[in-house]
Scaffold this active site. Structure first.
Site, PDB file in Angstrom:
ATOM      1  N   HIS A  17     -15.639  16.098 -20.431  1.00  0.00           N
ATOM      2  CA  HIS A  17     -14.719  15.979 -21.614  1.00  0.00           C
ATOM      3  C   HIS A  17     -14.943  17.100 -22.823  1.00  0.00           C
ATOM      4  O   HIS A  17     -13.941  17.553 -23.010  1.00  0.00           O
ATOM      5  CB  HIS A  17     -14.528  14.549 -22.070  1.00  0.00           C
ATOM      6  N   LYS A  41      -6.850  -0.159 -15.828  1.00  0.00           N
ATOM      7  CA  LYS A  41      -8.316   0.351 -15.562  1.00  0.00           C
ATOM      8  C   LYS A  41      -9.360  -0.594 -15.953  1.00  0.00           C
ATOM      9  O   LYS A  41     -10.598  -0.416 -15.460  1.00  0.00           O
ATOM     10  CB  LYS A  41      -8.654   1.751 -16.174  1.00  0.00           C
ATOM     11  N   ARG A  93     -11.264  18.710 -12.107  1.00  0.00           N
ATOM     12  CA  ARG A  93     -12.661  18.643 -11.569  1.00  0.00           C
ATOM     13  C   ARG A  93     -12.805  19.359 -10.207  1.00  0.00           C
ATOM     14  O   ARG A  93     -13.476  20.303  -9.707  1.00  0.00           O
ATOM     15  CB  ARG A  93     -13.399  17.628 -11.633  1.00  0.00           C
ATOM     16  N   SER A 131     -16.416   9.680 -16.107  1.00  0.00           N
ATOM     17  CA  SER A 131     -16.719   8.677 -16.676  1.00  0.00           C
ATOM     18  C   SER A 131     -17.223   7.527 -15.664  1.00  0.00           C
ATOM     19  O   SER A 131     -18.297   6.832 -16.040  1.00  0.00           O
ATOM     20  CB  SER A 131     -15.583   8.042 -17.583  1.00  0.00           C
TER      21      SER A 131
END
Length: 164
Positions: A17, A41, A93, A131
């Site tokens: 990040h 989430k 990514r 993450s």
């Protein structure tokens, strides 16, 4: 001011990040990190903890000024309007990210035609990093030092009930 928003849940913020932040600052004079509440989430860290970790991580890598860290609990485009942003930065990514990100960029453009989405690739060192991978490593006692700042590592250890 040519300001961009870099949104995410950042649960927790990773070096990937932060790499995107650095790249974003090469294009835009000012960035607003938008930390999304997103209770769907079920984040490991509270929104306040995530904000603190991002602020401290920026300090640890020497980024002061030009970046503001804020939280939001609304549609991203509403937050972007509030912040007078001209662009949304999204990190890509792997190729599977593109499908979801392209859909979201198209919807955001329909809702707020003045906004552009800018896709940035992280450096090769962080192309695989997320993450969720960091959380899983920390949960099982893996060393996360090469993936997060020292402050975030300490917060992960505390959350997992471990000491360094």
């Amino acid at each position: 001011m040519r300001r961009a928003i870099y949104p995410g849940t950042f649960d927790p913020v990773t070096l990937g990040h932060l790499d995107i932040v650095k790249r974003g600052l090469e294009i835009f004079p000012e960035l607003v990190i938008g930390i999304a509440e997103n209770p769907r989430k079920k984040p490991l860290f509270s929104i306040e903890e995530r904000k603190e970790m991002f602020i401290e991580s920026l300090k640890e890598i020497g980024i002061n000024g030009r970046v503001k860290v804020k939280t939001f609990n609304s549609l991203l485009v509403e937050f972007a309007k509030q912040e007078e942003a001209i662009a949304i930065i999204r990190g890509i990514r792997i190729i599977s990210d593109m499908d979801h990100e392209f859909t979201m960029a198209s919807i955001n453009r329909k809702l707020y035609p003045e906004i552009e989405t800018v896709f940035l690739m992280p450096s090769d060192d962080y192309a695989y990093l997320s993450s969720s991978v960091v959380r899983e490593l920390a949960f099982y006692g893996g060393d996360v030092e090469q993936f997060v700042t020292p402050f975030v590592k300490q917060k992960l250890l505390e959350k997992m009930g471990r000491k360094d």
